[in-house]
Write a protein that holds these residues in place. Structure first.
Motif, mmCIF file in Angstrom:
data_model
loop_
_atom_site.group_PDB
_atom_site.id
_atom_site.type_symbol
_atom_site.label_atom_id
_atom_site.label_comp_id
_atom_site.label_asym_id
_atom_site.label_seq_id
_atom_site.Cartn_x
_atom_site.Cartn_y
_atom_site.Cartn_z
ATOM 1 N N LEU A 146 41.476 31.980 25.699
ATOM 2 C CA LEU A 146 41.977 32.557 26.743
ATOM 3 C C LEU A 146 41.364 33.913 27.126
ATOM 4 C CD1 LEU A 146 44.225 32.456 28.541
ATOM 5 C CD2 LEU A 146 45.669 33.806 26.946
ATOM 6 N N HIS A 147 40.141 33.730 27.866
ATOM 7 C CA HIS A 147 39.722 34.768 28.429
ATOM 8 C C HIS A 147 40.470 35.745 29.526
ATOM 9 C CE1 HIS A 147 35.515 33.621 27.161
ATOM 10 N NE2 HIS A 147 35.878 32.386 27.299
ATOM 11 N N SER A 148 40.101 37.117 29.430
ATOM 12 C CA SER A 148 41.243 37.751 30.080
ATOM 13 C C SER A 148 40.825 37.694 31.543
ATOM 14 C CB SER A 148 41.043 39.417 29.457
ATOM 15 O OG SER A 148 41.716 40.087 30.453
ATOM 16 N N PHE A 149 42.100 37.836 32.275
ATOM 17 C CA PHE A 149 41.737 37.720 33.793
ATOM 18 C C PHE A 149 41.369 38.999 34.249
ATOM 19 C CE2 PHE A 149 44.023 38.201 37.892
ATOM 20 C CZ PHE A 149 43.434 37.619 38.841
ATOM 21 N N LEU A 150 42.245 40.294 34.107
ATOM 22 C CA LEU A 150 41.889 41.406 34.155
ATOM 23 C C LEU A 150 40.604 42.134 33.431
ATOM 24 C CD1 LEU A 150 45.010 42.662 34.946
ATOM 25 C CD2 LEU A 150 43.420 41.979 36.600
ATOM 26 N N ASN A 151 40.002 42.990 33.841
ATOM 27 C CA ASN A 151 39.026 43.686 33.175
ATOM 28 C C ASN A 151 39.758 45.414 32.678
ATOM 29 O OD1 ASN A 151 36.703 45.345 32.219
ATOM 30 N ND2 ASN A 151 35.095 44.762 33.966
ATOM 31 N N SER A 152 39.596 45.302 31.318
ATOM 32 C CA SER A 152 40.377 46.510 30.856
ATOM 33 C C SER A 152 39.538 47.719 30.868
ATOM 34 C CB SER A 152 40.342 46.478 29.321
ATOM 35 O OG SER A 152 39.302 46.060 28.699
ATOM 36 N N GLY A 153 38.167 47.500 31.613
ATOM 37 C CA GLY A 153 37.121 48.932 31.681
ATOM 38 C C GLY A 153 37.618 49.143 33.306
ATOM 39 N N ARG A 154 38.149 48.536 33.967
ATOM 40 C CA ARG A 154 38.233 49.044 35.350
ATOM 41 C C ARG A 154 39.796 49.296 35.751
ATOM 42 N NH1 ARG A 154 34.937 44.655 38.735
ATOM 43 N NH2 ARG A 154 33.086 44.873 37.508
ATOM 44 N N PRO A 155 40.012 50.265 36.493
ATOM 45 C CA PRO A 155 41.276 50.508 37.156
ATOM 46 C C PRO A 155 41.657 49.523 38.074
ATOM 47 C CG PRO A 155 39.689 52.091 38.225
ATOM 48 C CD PRO A 155 38.969 51.189 37.146
ATOM 49 N N LEU A 156 43.017 49.408 38.330
ATOM 50 C CA LEU A 156 43.505 48.285 39.196
ATOM 51 C C LEU A 156 43.195 48.975 40.636
ATOM 52 C CD1 LEU A 156 46.859 47.142 37.683
ATOM 53 C CD2 LEU A 156 44.678 45.980 37.921
ATOM 54 N N ALA A 183 42.347 32.139 42.108
ATOM 55 C CA ALA A 183 42.099 32.881 40.982
ATOM 56 C C ALA A 183 40.879 32.892 40.097
ATOM 57 C CB ALA A 183 43.276 32.180 39.875
ATOM 58 N N ALA A 184 40.036 31.806 40.232
ATOM 59 C CA ALA A 184 38.564 31.830 39.752
ATOM 60 C C ALA A 184 38.007 33.003 40.186
ATOM 61 C CB ALA A 184 38.009 30.388 39.916
ATOM 62 N N TYR A 185 37.946 32.920 41.651
ATOM 63 C CA TYR A 185 37.213 34.074 42.429
ATOM 64 C C TYR A 185 37.511 35.464 41.938
ATOM 65 C CZ TYR A 185 35.410 30.545 45.770
ATOM 66 O OH TYR A 185 34.984 29.443 46.581
ATOM 67 N N ALA A 186 38.698 35.591 41.844
ATOM 68 C CA ALA A 186 39.547 37.011 41.482
ATOM 69 C C ALA A 186 38.810 37.491 40.043
ATOM 70 C CB ALA A 186 40.748 37.178 41.244
ATOM 71 N N ALA A 204 36.358 36.369 38.533
ATOM 72 C CA ALA A 204 34.732 36.535 38.619
ATOM 73 C C ALA A 204 34.538 37.896 39.185
ATOM 74 C CB ALA A 204 34.133 35.494 39.416
ATOM 75 N N LEU A 205 35.293 38.251 40.150
ATOM 76 C CA LEU A 205 34.971 39.722 40.796
ATOM 77 C C LEU A 205 35.276 40.820 39.738
ATOM 78 C CD1 LEU A 205 35.997 40.674 44.266
ATOM 79 C CD2 LEU A 205 37.039 42.022 42.218
ATOM 80 N N ASN A 206 36.402 40.344 39.064
ATOM 81 C CA ASN A 206 36.798 41.640 38.105
ATOM 82 C C ASN A 206 35.659 41.777 36.908
ATOM 83 O OD1 ASN A 206 39.412 41.689 39.542
ATOM 84 N ND2 ASN A 206 40.478 40.291 37.897
ATOM 85 N N THR A 207 34.790 40.935 36.702
ATOM 86 C CA THR A 207 33.910 41.215 35.680
ATOM 87 C C THR A 207 32.422 41.612 36.182
ATOM 88 O OG1 THR A 207 33.247 38.785 35.369
ATOM 89 C CG2 THR A 207 35.086 39.622 34.078
ATOM 90 N N ASP A 208 32.414 41.247 37.696
ATOM 91 C CA ASP A 208 31.082 41.332 38.315
ATOM 92 C C ASP A 208 30.797 42.883 38.508
ATOM 93 O OD1 ASP A 208 28.842 41.430 40.087
ATOM 94 O OD2 ASP A 208 29.568 39.474 40.780
ATOM 95 N N ASP A 209 29.413 43.289 37.965
ATOM 96 C CA ASP A 209 29.108 44.664 38.009
ATOM 97 C C ASP A 209 28.861 45.220 39.517
ATOM 98 O OD1 ASP A 209 29.418 45.079 35.582
ATOM 99 O OD2 ASP A 209 27.323 44.609 35.101
ATOM 100 N N ASN A 210 28.874 44.124 40.429
ATOM 101 C CA ASN A 210 28.656 44.722 41.947
ATOM 102 C C ASN A 210 29.790 45.176 42.419
ATOM 103 O OD1 ASN A 210 25.825 43.639 42.493
ATOM 104 N ND2 ASN A 210 26.573 41.873 42.066
ATOM 105 N N TYR A 211 30.904 44.955 41.904
ATOM 106 C CA TYR A 211 32.212 45.593 42.458
ATOM 107 C C TYR A 211 32.911 46.592 41.426
ATOM 108 C CZ TYR A 211 31.346 41.300 45.136
ATOM 109 O OH TYR A 211 30.834 40.364 45.936
ATOM 110 N N LYS A 212 33.244 47.675 41.910
ATOM 111 C CA LYS A 212 33.819 48.747 40.989
ATOM 112 C C LYS A 212 35.398 48.775 40.937
ATOM 113 C CE LYS A 212 29.470 49.788 40.419
ATOM 114 N NZ LYS A 212 28.791 49.304 39.471
ATOM 115 N N TYR A 213 35.950 47.587 41.543
ATOM 116 C CA TYR A 213 37.341 47.713 41.493
ATOM 117 C C TYR A 213 37.645 46.365 40.782
ATOM 118 C CZ TYR A 213 36.606 45.208 45.893
ATOM 119 O OH TYR A 213 36.051 44.408 46.868
#
Length: 348
Positions: free
Chosen positions: A96-106, A279-282, A284-293
């Motif tokens: 169960l990989h995390s959906f959100l990135n704990s290292g970034r703010p919402l 959900a798959a796009y979100a 991926a975005l949450n872990t992509d370094d090109n996005y800071k949010y």
């Protein structure tokens, strides 16, 4: 010849009784007639109501019943049919990989002003072997989904022919591409969408005018566009996709997916695998370094060519979390299929 002075009723038979020596005992062969009378099964029938029913059925003025009227009568008598719940995945993903990135703010740390980001897909940057979300979903369809897709395709080919169906599919793809390009122009122009002022509405090719009119009421609630037609990639899970739009819808930051349809899709269930895709796009975005949010909500907008109001299906953070688990299962299935194919090839 006998002269009868009275009659005797035995059971349901009237027996004449003579004043002479002839007596009832002479009818001993008919003793069973004295048994109690059996009740008729029709004795309790409302004859007046039954007669009216027969007349209504036999009357030529009564319209023949159709499956629809029969269903309506059944619903009225017995209540609506209760359908079995749709089959869902009974097991969870192995990991169960995390959906959100704990290292970034919402909430975003970058300013919401300025043009939206658009990161083009470049397969040459180590991405040649990275599968897309679309490919993974297409290759992990359930047998039921494959059955209905094949049946629809055969039906369309029967109506249009092979070449006609090919042209029809190409036109749908072209219209969808033009629709997305028109939306991108709207978002990158920086102008506030105002469909109530015809003089400010830009001109679009006829193929997309109906779609733009269809989503006009949705665009009024879209603001702070962060990304449009931009590539996202999940490094750990090794997949990528192109997100249609990241923006605020009614104040909530969402991954927005724009869809076109010839048939109304008023319910989220009508959108099939689209929520899993969002959900798959979100994720991926949450872990992509090109996005800071990061984003935890989604939105699916279904536009119609005839200009009728589009349907907007919002995906809460809870729904996105559920569809993320479904995506992880589809991703595992895809890898299992690939592994099985590779093993079969190596054995030959």
């Amino acid at each position: 010849m006998f002269t009868f002075s009275r009659v005797l009723c035995v059971g349901s038979v009237i027996v004449p009784q003579s004043t002479s020596s002839l007596t009832v005992c002479h009818f001993s062969a008919f003793q069973h007639l004295t048994c109690p009378r059996r009740n008729s099964p029709y004795s309790s029938v409302d004859s007046e109501r039954y007669s009216s029913l027969v007349k209504s059925v036999m009357s030529s003025r009564v319209s023949p019943q159709t499956p629809e009227t029969l269903q309506a009568e059944d619903d009225q008598i017995y209540g609506p049919v209760v359908k079995a719940p749709a089959r869902t995945e009974t097991r969870g993903p192995n990991i169960l990989h995390s959906f959100l990135n704990s290292g970034r703010p919402l909430e975003t740390q970058e300013p919401e002003s300025g043009p939206p980001v658009r990161i083009l897909l470049n397969r040459g940057q180590g991405r040649s072997s990275v599968p897309s979300v679309t490919r993974i979903l297409q290759q992990t369809l359930s047998p039921e989904q494959i059955f209905y897709l094949e049946r629809w395709k055969k039906k369309m080919i029967a109506e249009l022919g092979e070449e006609g169906f090919k042209e029809y599919s190409q036109n749908l793809f072209r219209q969808g591409k033009l629709f997305h390009s028109a939306l991108e122009d709207i978002f990158t122009s920086g102008a506030k969408w105002n469909p109530r002022d015809p003089s400010e509405a830009p001109d679009y090719v006829p193929e997309v005018q109906g779609y733009i009119q269809s989503v006009s009421h949705i665009l009024e609630d879209v603001s702070a566009v962060r990304a449009t037609e931009s590539t996202v990639q999940h490094g750990a899970l090794n997949y990528l996709g192109i997100v249609d739009c990241v923006a605020r819808y009614r104040g909530v930051l969402c991954v927005i997916d724009w869809k076109t349809s010839e048939k109304p899709k008023p319910f989220l269930s009508n959108t099939y695998d689209n929520p899993v895709q969002v959900a798959a796009y979100a994720g991926a975005l949450n872990t992509d370094d090109n996005y800071k949010y990061q984003v935890e909500n989604g939105l699916i907008v279904v536009a119609y060519k005839d200009g009728s109001p589009a349907h907007a299906h919002q995906l809460s953070s809870e729904l996105m979390s559920d569809y993320w688990k479904t995506w992880l299962l589809r991703l595992e299935r895809y890898r299992e299929q690939r592994s099985s194919t590779s093993s079969s090839s190596s054995e030959k």
